[in-house]
Design a protein around this motif. Structure first.
Motif, short mmCIF file in Angstrom:
data_model
loop_
_atom_site.label_atom_id
_atom_site.label_comp_id
_atom_site.label_asym_id
_atom_site.label_seq_id
_atom_site.Cartn_x
_atom_site.Cartn_y
_atom_site.Cartn_z
N ASN A 60 30.51 28.74 0.33
CA ASN A 60 30.88 30.19 -0.01
C ASN A 60 32.40 30.05 0.64
N GLN A 61 32.94 31.31 0.32
CA GLN A 61 34.57 31.23 0.75
C GLN A 61 34.57 31.40 2.23
N ALA A 62 33.62 32.21 2.77
CA ALA A 62 33.67 32.19 4.48
C ALA A 62 33.49 30.79 4.98
N GLY A 63 33.01 29.97 4.39
CA GLY A 63 32.50 28.69 4.93
C GLY A 63 33.99 27.90 4.70
N ARG A 64 34.44 27.95 3.26
CA ARG A 64 35.59 27.30 2.96
C ARG A 64 36.70 27.68 4.06
N ASP A 65 36.96 28.96 4.33
CA ASP A 65 37.79 29.50 5.33
C ASP A 65 37.74 29.10 6.57
N ALA A 66 36.32 28.86 7.18
CA ALA A 66 36.12 28.42 8.22
C ALA A 66 36.70 26.95 8.63
N GLU A 67 36.33 26.14 7.53
CA GLU A 67 36.67 24.71 7.46
C GLU A 67 38.30 24.55 7.45
N ASP A 68 38.91 25.56 6.92
CA ASP A 68 40.25 25.09 6.83
C ASP A 68 40.88 25.62 8.28
N ARG A 69 40.25 26.82 8.73
CA ARG A 69 40.60 26.91 10.04
C ARG A 69 40.48 25.94 11.15
N ALA A 70 39.17 25.18 11.03
CA ALA A 70 38.97 24.15 11.81
C ALA A 70 39.89 22.91 11.54
N LEU A 71 40.25 22.55 10.43
CA LEU A 71 41.14 21.39 10.26
C LEU A 71 42.51 21.96 10.73
N ALA A 72 43.24 23.13 10.68
CA ALA A 72 44.22 23.49 11.34
C ALA A 72 44.28 23.39 12.84
N LEU A 73 43.23 23.72 13.51
CA LEU A 73 42.95 23.88 14.97
C LEU A 73 43.04 22.16 15.27
N LEU A 74 42.33 21.51 14.52
CA LEU A 74 42.37 19.81 14.99
C LEU A 74 43.60 19.22 14.87
N GLN A 75 44.21 19.33 13.60
CA GLN A 75 45.41 18.75 13.28
C GLN A 75 46.55 19.48 14.43
N ALA A 76 46.54 20.69 14.92
CA ALA A 76 47.55 21.25 15.56
C ALA A 76 47.21 20.20 17.12
N ALA A 77 46.18 19.63 17.30
CA ALA A 77 45.93 19.15 18.55
C ALA A 77 46.14 17.62 18.52
N GLY A 78 46.69 17.13 17.11
CA GLY A 78 47.10 16.11 17.05
C GLY A 78 46.14 14.82 16.14
N LEU A 79 45.03 15.52 15.88
CA LEU A 79 44.03 14.60 15.07
C LEU A 79 44.76 14.60 13.45
N ARG A 80 44.23 13.42 13.20
CA ARG A 80 44.60 13.15 11.70
C ARG A 80 43.30 13.13 10.85
N LEU A 81 43.64 13.95 9.76
CA LEU A 81 42.48 13.86 8.94
C LEU A 81 42.25 12.58 8.05
N VAL A 82 40.95 12.06 7.80
CA VAL A 82 40.75 10.93 7.25
C VAL A 82 39.84 11.16 5.96
N ALA A 83 39.00 12.12 6.08
CA ALA A 83 37.97 12.59 4.81
C ALA A 83 37.53 14.03 5.14
N ARG A 84 37.46 14.78 4.09
CA ARG A 84 36.75 16.00 4.03
C ARG A 84 35.71 16.08 3.00
N ASN A 85 34.68 16.65 3.76
CA ASN A 85 33.27 16.89 2.86
C ASN A 85 32.88 15.60 2.48
N TRP A 86 32.67 14.52 3.17
CA TRP A 86 32.23 13.34 2.66
C TRP A 86 30.71 13.35 2.50
N HIS A 87 30.08 12.94 1.37
CA HIS A 87 29.01 13.16 1.02
C HIS A 87 28.38 11.48 0.97
N CYS A 88 27.05 11.54 1.13
CA CYS A 88 26.18 10.36 1.10
C CYS A 88 24.82 10.85 0.84
#
Length: 112
Positions: free
Chosen positions: A2-30
């Motif tokens: 849902n939208q709240a989940g997408r927003d939370a994920e966007d905020r999480a990504l921004a927090l981690l990137q601001a701390a210097g982490l680099r995105l490798v993959a998002r919503n990786w499924h198996c």
């Protein structure tokens, strides 16, 4: 998701990137599950579970990462590492939030 989940994920990504982490993959499924965010932190690969709750009436967001969820995340991480032929130091982090509060980054929430 849902939208709240997408927003939370966007905020999480921004927090981690601001701390210097680099995105490798998002919503990786198996077949065994899904990993919300896979990040690179220096030489380490970080598997990130993002949890958001509208309120804490039924427990906090971190409380929802049960032993069963940990097993699914571990299996998915093993599949990711194997399918990409990677042998790197890894850890499992979580970014949790409740209501409108700022997200919290919890490092090394469990071990494989």
């Amino acid at each position: 998701m849902n939208q709240a989940g997408r927003d939370a994920e966007d905020r999480a990504l921004a927090l981690l990137q601001a701390a210097g982490l680099r995105l490798v993959a998002r919503n990786w499924h198996c077949r065994g599950g899904e990993i919300d965010l896979i990040m690179r932190d220096g030489a380490s690969l970080v598997f990130v579970e993002v949890r958001h709750r509208g309120g804490d009436r039924f427990g906090g967001a971190a409380d929802s990462i049960t032993a069963a969820k940990q097993r699914k995340l571990t299996l998915a991480a093993e599949v990711y590492l194997s399918s990409h032929h990677l042998d790197l130091p890894c850890r499992f982090d979580a970014v949790v939030s409740v209501g409108g509060a700022a997200p919290q980054w919890l490092k090394n929430v469990f071990t494989q």
